[in-house]
Design a protein around this motif. Structure first.
Motif, short mmCIF file in Angstrom:
data_model
loop_
_atom_site.label_atom_id
_atom_site.label_comp_id
_atom_site.label_asym_id
_atom_site.label_seq_id
_atom_site.Cartn_x
_atom_site.Cartn_y
_atom_site.Cartn_z
N UNK A 176 39.86 60.60 33.68
CA UNK A 176 40.71 59.44 33.90
C UNK A 176 39.85 58.18 33.96
N UNK A 177 40.28 57.15 33.25
CA UNK A 177 39.47 55.93 33.28
C UNK A 177 39.65 55.20 34.61
N UNK A 178 38.59 54.52 34.98
CA UNK A 178 38.61 53.80 36.26
C UNK A 178 39.33 52.46 36.10
N UNK A 179 39.92 51.97 37.18
CA UNK A 179 40.52 50.63 37.10
C UNK A 179 39.44 49.55 36.95
N UNK A 180 39.84 48.38 36.50
CA UNK A 180 38.91 47.26 36.31
C UNK A 180 38.73 46.48 37.60
N UNK A 181 37.57 45.87 37.71
CA UNK A 181 37.33 44.90 38.78
C UNK A 181 36.74 43.63 38.16
N UNK A 182 37.34 42.50 38.46
CA UNK A 182 36.83 41.21 38.00
C UNK A 182 36.63 40.27 39.20
N UNK A 183 35.68 39.36 39.04
CA UNK A 183 35.49 38.29 40.03
C UNK A 183 35.86 36.95 39.40
N UNK A 184 36.70 36.21 40.09
CA UNK A 184 37.14 34.88 39.62
C UNK A 184 36.50 33.85 40.54
N UNK A 185 35.57 33.07 39.98
CA UNK A 185 34.71 32.24 40.83
C UNK A 185 35.36 30.95 41.32
N UNK A 200 40.56 53.08 47.53
CA UNK A 200 41.56 54.16 47.53
C UNK A 200 42.79 53.89 46.67
N UNK A 201 42.92 52.68 46.15
CA UNK A 201 44.20 52.30 45.52
C UNK A 201 44.33 52.71 44.06
N UNK A 202 43.20 52.88 43.37
CA UNK A 202 43.23 53.16 41.93
C UNK A 202 44.04 52.12 41.15
N UNK A 203 43.83 50.86 41.50
CA UNK A 203 44.49 49.75 40.79
C UNK A 203 43.44 48.71 40.39
N UNK A 204 43.78 47.92 39.35
CA UNK A 204 42.88 46.84 38.97
C UNK A 204 42.77 45.83 40.11
N UNK A 205 41.55 45.30 40.26
CA UNK A 205 41.27 44.38 41.37
C UNK A 205 40.68 43.06 40.85
N UNK A 206 41.17 41.97 41.37
CA UNK A 206 40.56 40.67 41.13
C UNK A 206 40.08 40.10 42.46
N UNK A 207 38.79 39.81 42.53
CA UNK A 207 38.21 39.17 43.71
C UNK A 207 38.29 37.67 43.47
N UNK A 208 39.17 37.00 44.20
CA UNK A 208 39.45 35.58 43.94
C UNK A 208 38.76 34.67 44.93
N UNK A 209 37.76 33.95 44.45
CA UNK A 209 37.02 33.02 45.31
C UNK A 209 37.78 31.69 45.39
N UNK A 210 37.94 31.19 46.60
CA UNK A 210 38.71 29.96 46.78
C UNK A 210 37.91 28.72 46.38
N UNK A 211 36.58 28.86 46.44
CA UNK A 211 35.70 27.75 46.03
C UNK A 211 35.93 26.51 46.89
N UNK A 212 35.39 25.39 46.49
CA UNK A 212 35.59 24.14 47.25
C UNK A 212 36.07 23.07 46.28
N UNK A 213 37.35 22.73 46.42
CA UNK A 213 37.96 21.80 45.46
C UNK A 213 37.64 22.23 44.03
#
Lengths: 243, 243
Positions: B1-10, B139-152
């Motif tokens: 089974x393929x793994x879900x994706x993980x992305x970081x949004x800066x 544990x979720x086996x779902x795609x994940x986006x790590x969303x950085x709030x940044x500064x302005x």
């Protein structure tokens, strides 16, 4: 006297949050537009006309004597154009004295955004012309924005690494109050001794190496093998001696 | 089974270039919204209502029994609200059983963008609740986006470092084909032993420490001191036991 500012912009999508008026913008598209631009000028191209669409590329090519049209989308030569976006396509024996009309996925787009946003001066940077860029910037006493072309607006490592290489050399001349710059410099410092190996981990390398472009990519992370200063003047990038 | 994706949004400005539908989005605002959210829930707050404007914050506060209003712009308490955005404002003796209506410069804004863009599930992450976030995501086996709030919208280091801390722990469960993630993880690996010292180099630290917030900032880069899982449900962030 206070030092000028230096900022790194990691994606064209982030350009609008900075005021780039009256500043120098360095367009960075390591894989491969700005590496190709440096190489073609180093090998004697008269000038490069960067355009943001294929139609314009063809039209300007027809109007311009002794010119060739070139460009890629997603790493492949575009139908209707004559050449691709590979530095190895442009040896001196072929390109000397010619005008290259060039359109690429990310790099020429960012250049036109910078123009529209009022950049005072635009140059292009890549590992093959690292020292020329650094030498020029360190003498200008102007605010600098290092503009990464990214990939379809996604932040990429190779452009960030080049920004880091520039900062590593010239930071003492600037006020650098920018987390993107701090991160870029640290990534470069961490990997400068093994840029080939590290560049292989980037998503862009994976994408382009599928098309057999490994030699190209290695060239694009080699420092100072085409040490010219491409400067944007009246619609063209020309080789400036001002560095 | 393929793994879900993980992305970081800066930066929030980069959210629109990704398709986050049906994915889990982790809202990251290390200095200080998501650190405060974790702390308030850890100390027994019933729920937190994140709102994207001061007017809404005041209006919802008036309608909600046993609630307090809180928020900051540029590191200061906003006129018309009662409390700030500091984790130390919310000890158990004060916050237990209460509802916190919160608006902040960057974090709550990103949360509402993620909602509008169709995120399936939203949680918040910060160093104080690092392990809860990692345990849940793995544990979720779902795609994940790590969303950085940044500064302005400017990319910042502290949010990027937290994304890196998450990736460092859970990458084996995901396909990580994302240069921002690679960079974030390397920055975290490089500095995990001296997060305090490194965080002092960030632009946000400089900004907030002018207001005497150093103790706050140190708390915000301390791992697992408020290890709850804030999960967005029906307009509120509540403490989930699902990790």
């Amino acid at each position: 006297m206070s030092k000028p500012f230096l900022y790194t912009i990691l994606s064209p999508e982030l350009l609008n949050i900075y005021d780039i008026k009256d500043s120098i913008v360095v367009i960075i598209d390591v894989f491969r537009a700005t590496s190709t631009i440096a190489t073609a000028l180093y090998n004697g191209a008269e000038k490069i006309i960067p355009v943001d669409s294929v139609d314009k590329c063809i039209a300007i090519g027809k109007q311009t004597p002794n010119s060739i049209t070139a460009g890629e989308r997603d790493g492949k030569i575009i139908e209707g154009l004559e050449y691709g976006n590979s530095p190895t396509d442009y040896p001196r024996s072929f390109i000397e004295g010619k005008t290259l009309v060039l359109t690429t996925t990310n790099g020429t787009k960012l250049l036109h955004m910078a123009l529209n946003n009022g950049a005072k001066e635009i140059i292009t940077g890549s590992f093959p012309n690292l020292n020329a860029v650094c030498s020029f910037l360190s003498k200008q006493n102007k605010n600098v924005f290092l503009g990464c072309s990214a990939w379809k607006n996604r932040v990429n490592l190779e452009d960030t690494l080049f920004a880091g290489a520039v900062i590593h050399q010239i930071k003492k001349h600037f006020t650098v109050h920018c987390d993107s710059s701090l991160m870029a410099e640290q990534m470069y410092a961490l990997h400068k001794k093994d840029l080939y190996a590290f560049a292989r981990l980037t998503t862009h390398w994976h994408r382009l190496s599928q098309y057999g472009l490994e030699k190209d990519l290695e060239f694009c992370v080699t420092e100072n093998v085409a040490n010219v200063l491409p400067q944007y003047k009246n619609g063209s990038l020309i080789s400036s001696t001002n560095f």
